[in-house]
Design a protein around this motif. Structure first.
Motif, PDB file in Angstrom:
ATOM      1  N   SER A  42       4.553  -6.547   8.187  1.00  0.00           N
ATOM      2  CA  SER A  42       4.886  -7.551   7.171  1.00  0.00           C
ATOM      3  C   SER A  42       4.517  -6.959   5.830  1.00  0.00           C
ATOM      4  O   SER A  42       3.555  -6.195   5.725  1.00  0.00           O
ATOM      5  CB  SER A  42       4.098  -8.840   7.412  1.00  0.00           C
ATOM      6  N   SER A  43       5.267  -7.316   4.788  1.00  0.00           N
ATOM      7  CA  SER A  43       5.036  -6.628   3.524  1.00  0.00           C
ATOM      8  C   SER A  43       5.667  -7.369   2.365  1.00  0.00           C
ATOM      9  O   SER A  43       6.677  -8.056   2.516  1.00  0.00           O
ATOM     10  CB  SER A  43       5.635  -5.215   3.596  1.00  0.00           C
ATOM     11  N   GLY A  44       5.057  -7.189   1.178  1.00  0.00           N
ATOM     12  CA  GLY A  44       5.687  -7.629  -0.053  1.00  0.00           C
ATOM     13  C   GLY A  44       6.605  -6.573  -0.612  1.00  0.00           C
ATOM     14  O   GLY A  44       7.278  -6.783  -1.619  1.00  0.00           O
ATOM     15  N   GLY A  45       6.626  -5.390   0.008  1.00  0.00           N
ATOM     16  CA  GLY A  45       7.509  -4.313  -0.442  1.00  0.00           C
ATOM     17  C   GLY A  45       6.950  -2.927  -0.167  1.00  0.00           C
ATOM     18  O   GLY A  45       7.505  -2.150   0.612  1.00  0.00           O
ATOM     19  N   ASN A  46       5.834  -2.586  -0.787  1.00  0.00           N
ATOM     20  CA  ASN A  46       5.326  -1.217  -0.732  1.00  0.00           C
ATOM     21  C   ASN A  46       4.831  -0.801   0.648  1.00  0.00           C
ATOM     22  O   ASN A  46       5.101   0.303   1.110  1.00  0.00           O
ATOM     23  CB  ASN A  46       4.208  -1.041  -1.763  1.00  0.00           C
ATOM     24  N   ALA A  47       4.081  -1.672   1.316  1.00  0.00           N
ATOM     25  CA  ALA A  47       3.583  -1.336   2.651  1.00  0.00           C
ATOM     26  C   ALA A  47       4.739  -1.158   3.627  1.00  0.00           C
ATOM     27  O   ALA A  47       4.762  -0.221   4.432  1.00  0.00           O
ATOM     28  CB  ALA A  47       2.622  -2.416   3.144  1.00  0.00           C
ATOM     29  N   GLY A  48       5.704  -2.056   3.563  1.00  0.00           N
ATOM     30  CA  GLY A  48       6.855  -1.965   4.445  1.00  0.00           C
ATOM     31  C   GLY A  48       7.646  -0.697   4.226  1.00  0.00           C
ATOM     32  O   GLY A  48       8.121  -0.069   5.186  1.00  0.00           O
ATOM     33  N   LEU A  49       7.781  -0.297   2.969  1.00  0.00           N
ATOM     34  CA  LEU A  49       8.495   0.938   2.665  1.00  0.00           C
ATOM     35  C   LEU A  49       7.748   2.137   3.240  1.00  0.00           C
ATOM     36  O   LEU A  49       8.354   3.057   3.798  1.00  0.00           O
ATOM     37  CB  LEU A  49       8.661   1.081   1.152  1.00  0.00           C
ATOM     38  N   ALA A  50       6.414   2.125   3.136  1.00  0.00           N
ATOM     39  CA  ALA A  50       5.626   3.231   3.677  1.00  0.00           C
ATOM     40  C   ALA A  50       5.704   3.284   5.198  1.00  0.00           C
ATOM     41  O   ALA A  50       5.771   4.372   5.788  1.00  0.00           O
ATOM     42  CB  ALA A  50       4.176   3.107   3.217  1.00  0.00           C
ATOM     43  N   VAL A  51       5.684   2.135   5.852  1.00  0.00           N
ATOM     44  CA  VAL A  51       5.828   2.106   7.315  1.00  0.00           C
ATOM     45  C   VAL A  51       7.210   2.612   7.706  1.00  0.00           C
ATOM     46  O   VAL A  51       7.357   3.392   8.661  1.00  0.00           O
ATOM     47  CB  VAL A  51       5.597   0.685   7.865  1.00  0.00           C
TER      48      VAL A  51
ATOM     49  N   GLN B 183       3.612   9.603  -4.636  1.00  0.00           N
ATOM     50  CA  GLN B 183       3.803   9.733  -3.191  1.00  0.00           C
ATOM     51  C   GLN B 183       5.291   9.564  -2.845  1.00  0.00           C
ATOM     52  O   GLN B 183       6.061   9.037  -3.660  1.00  0.00           O
ATOM     53  CB  GLN B 183       2.968   8.689  -2.449  1.00  0.00           C
ATOM     54  N   PRO B 184       5.734   9.993  -1.669  1.00  0.00           N
ATOM     55  CA  PRO B 184       7.159   9.932  -1.329  1.00  0.00           C
ATOM     56  C   PRO B 184       7.803   8.559  -1.504  1.00  0.00           C
ATOM     57  O   PRO B 184       8.967   8.461  -1.889  1.00  0.00           O
ATOM     58  CB  PRO B 184       7.190  10.381   0.136  1.00  0.00           C
ATOM     59  N   THR B 185       7.059   7.474  -1.208  1.00  0.00           N
ATOM     60  CA  THR B 185       7.644   6.141  -1.353  1.00  0.00           C
ATOM     61  C   THR B 185       7.184   5.450  -2.636  1.00  0.00           C
ATOM     62  O   THR B 185       7.468   4.275  -2.834  1.00  0.00           O
ATOM     63  CB  THR B 185       7.285   5.246  -0.152  1.00  0.00           C
ATOM     64  N   GLY B 186       6.464   6.172  -3.484  1.00  0.00           N
ATOM     65  CA  GLY B 186       6.096   5.618  -4.782  1.00  0.00           C
ATOM     66  C   GLY B 186       4.781   4.876  -4.828  1.00  0.00           C
ATOM     67  O   GLY B 186       4.468   4.255  -5.845  1.00  0.00           O
TER      68      GLY B 186
ATOM     69  N   GLY C 197       0.883   2.859  -8.092  1.00  0.00           N
ATOM     70  CA  GLY C 197       2.337   2.934  -8.064  1.00  0.00           C
ATOM     71  C   GLY C 197       3.011   1.609  -7.776  1.00  0.00           C
ATOM     72  O   GLY C 197       2.666   0.574  -8.347  1.00  0.00           O
ATOM     73  N   GLY C 198       3.987   1.648  -6.872  1.00  0.00           N
ATOM     74  CA  GLY C 198       4.719   0.430  -6.523  1.00  0.00           C
ATOM     75  C   GLY C 198       6.174   0.488  -6.912  1.00  0.00           C
ATOM     76  O   GLY C 198       6.527   1.042  -7.947  1.00  0.00           O
ATOM     77  N   VAL C 199       7.033  -0.082  -6.070  1.00  0.00           N
ATOM     78  CA  VAL C 199       8.480  -0.010  -6.292  1.00  0.00           C
ATOM     79  C   VAL C 199       9.082  -1.356  -6.688  1.00  0.00           C
ATOM     80  O   VAL C 199      10.294  -1.460  -6.841  1.00  0.00           O
ATOM     81  CB  VAL C 199       9.198   0.525  -5.032  1.00  0.00           C
ATOM     82  N   ASN C 200       8.239  -2.367  -6.873  1.00  0.00           N
ATOM     83  CA  ASN C 200       8.760  -3.694  -7.178  1.00  0.00           C
ATOM     84  C   ASN C 200       9.006  -3.912  -8.665  1.00  0.00           C
ATOM     85  O   ASN C 200       8.844  -5.012  -9.177  1.00  0.00           O
ATOM     86  CB  ASN C 200       7.794  -4.769  -6.664  1.00  0.00           C
ATOM     87  N   ALA C 201       9.389  -2.860  -9.368  1.00  0.00           N
ATOM     88  CA  ALA C 201       9.683  -2.979 -10.793  1.00  0.00           C
ATOM     89  C   ALA C 201      10.589  -1.831 -11.208  1.00  0.00           C
ATOM     90  O   ALA C 201      10.628  -0.785 -10.551  1.00  0.00           O
ATOM     91  CB  ALA C 201       8.396  -2.968 -11.624  1.00  0.00           C
ATOM     92  N   SER C 202      11.302  -2.045 -12.281  1.00  0.00           N
ATOM     93  CA  SER C 202      12.138  -1.015 -12.892  1.00  0.00           C
ATOM     94  C   SER C 202      11.860  -1.020 -14.390  1.00  0.00           C
ATOM     95  O   SER C 202      11.199  -1.932 -14.910  1.00  0.00           O
ATOM     96  CB  SER C 202      13.616  -1.309 -12.638  1.00  0.00           C
ATOM     97  N   VAL C 203      12.350  -0.018 -15.088  1.00  0.00           N
ATOM     98  CA  VAL C 203      12.170   0.014 -16.545  1.00  0.00           C
ATOM     99  C   VAL C 203      12.773  -1.245 -17.172  1.00  0.00           C
ATOM    100  O   VAL C 203      12.168  -1.874 -18.045  1.00  0.00           O
ATOM    101  CB  VAL C 203      12.821   1.278 -17.138  1.00  0.00           C
ATOM    102  N   GLU C 204      13.958  -1.623 -16.708  1.00  0.00           N
ATOM    103  CA  GLU C 204      14.621  -2.820 -17.238  1.00  0.00           C
ATOM    104  C   GLU C 204      13.777  -4.066 -17.005  1.00  0.00           C
ATOM    105  O   GLU C 204      13.605  -4.903 -17.899  1.00  0.00           O
ATOM    106  CB  GLU C 204      15.993  -2.975 -16.579  1.00  0.00           C
TER     107      GLU C 204
END
Length: 308
Positions: free
Chosen positions: A59-68, A31-34, A289-296
């Motif tokens: 309010s959000s831990g990350g993903n919901a806020g990014l989608a809003v 999805q556009p925001t992951g 999905g989710g954006v609270n992680a990276s490969v590193e």
């Protein structure tokens, strides 16, 4: 205004061979925001704007806020997102990049949520990250897509934080007459408020979130998620943080997609010893999905947790 896209349903040959079942992946990480959050948040924001909302607060831990934030930018409505201190800097930066105001408050999502609600005034719409029927209606669209392109599965695996995805998927199963398709609700140890609620037959408030899967970090699921288990077959799978990270790394290696442990938990749940999975030959995993992680970060967790 389109705030989410139809995502593919892909057969995973790697997971299918390992599990000796047909495993298909609903690729919500694209999805556009992951994350799948684009569906419900976009739908809810569209409806609230039609009702006259001039600002969105969430309010959000990350993903919901990014989608809003994404939906607000697309709809031309200003957005304020309150996140707790546990939200990674990367997620905060991505939310701000969507032109939203980011406020950091509290040590947990519950504290951030209480503060966000205090900011709501007349002509504002509060966009809850998981407990709103409009969200569930939006999330249900992923099941509509599956029903148009595939036969009825034997089981669906998804991750549970506050329960918004679960409520949405069950709504989608209901409106497509797939009433007997069991849902496997995946969580991690230390963020397993749904498993504990099912066991106690009441909403349980965790004293704290001790899992690295912070997107599953609602200390209590919604009452609607608990009620859904009385209306539809649901089985619970609780996995370790190490297993969730291993699930992330498996998706990275086999399908070249980066997801966070909250999503990796659903892949790990494929190995759960559950009646629904034992019977199933055709299983769909919601790659939320989710954006609270990276490969590193995934590799760092792998070293710390001694992932096999």
């Amino acid at each position: 205004m389109i705030t989410h896209f139809e995502t593919p349903l892909l057969e995973s040959r790697a997971l299918s061979r390992r599990c000796m079942k047909t495993i298909s992946l609903k690729m919500e990480a694209w999805q556009p925001t992951g994350s799948f959050k684009n569906r419900g948040m976009g739908y809810a924001c569209s409806i609230y704007r039609e009702r006259g909302a001039e600002r969105f607060i969430s309010s959000s831990g990350g993903n919901a806020g990014l989608a809003v934030a994404y939906a607000g930018r697309k709809l031309g409505v200003p957005v304020v997102v309150v996140v707790p201190k546990t939200t990674p800097e990367r997620a905060r930066r991505l939310i701000a990049r969507e032109d939203a105001e980011v406020i950091v408050h509290g040590d947990s999502w519950n504290e951030a949520d209480a503060f966000a609600r205090s900011l709501v005034h007349e002509n504002d719409a509060f966009i809850h990250p998981f407990d709103d029927e409009l969200l569930w209606m939006g999330h249900a669209s992923m099941i509509d897509e599956i029903a148009r392109s595939a036969s009825q599965p034997d089981a669906i695996i998804l991750s549970v934080g506050g329960g918004g995805l679960l409520c949405g998927v069950i709504e989608g199963l209901r409106r497509n007459d797939w009433h007997n398709v069991p849902v496997i609700a995946a969580e991690t140890v230390g963020a397993d408020s749904y498993a504990q609620a099912l066991k106690a037959n009441r909403v349980v408030n965790l004293p704290a979130i001790s899992s690295i899967a912070t997107s599953l970090g609602a200390r209590a699921v919604s009452s609607a998620a608990l009620r859904a288990a009385t209306q539809h077959p649901v089985e619970s799978a609780v996995v370790s943080d190490a297993a969730a990270v291993a699930g992330c790394l498996e998706l990275l290696e086999e399908h070249r997609v980066v997801v966070e442990p909250a999503c990796g938990a659903s892949v790990a749940a494929l190995d759960a010893d559950l009646p629904a999975l034992q019977r199933a030959r055709n299983v769909i995993v919601i790659v939320c999905g989710g954006v609270n992680a990276s490969v590193e970060q995934l590799h760092a967790w792998s070293r710390t947790l001694a992932v096999a």
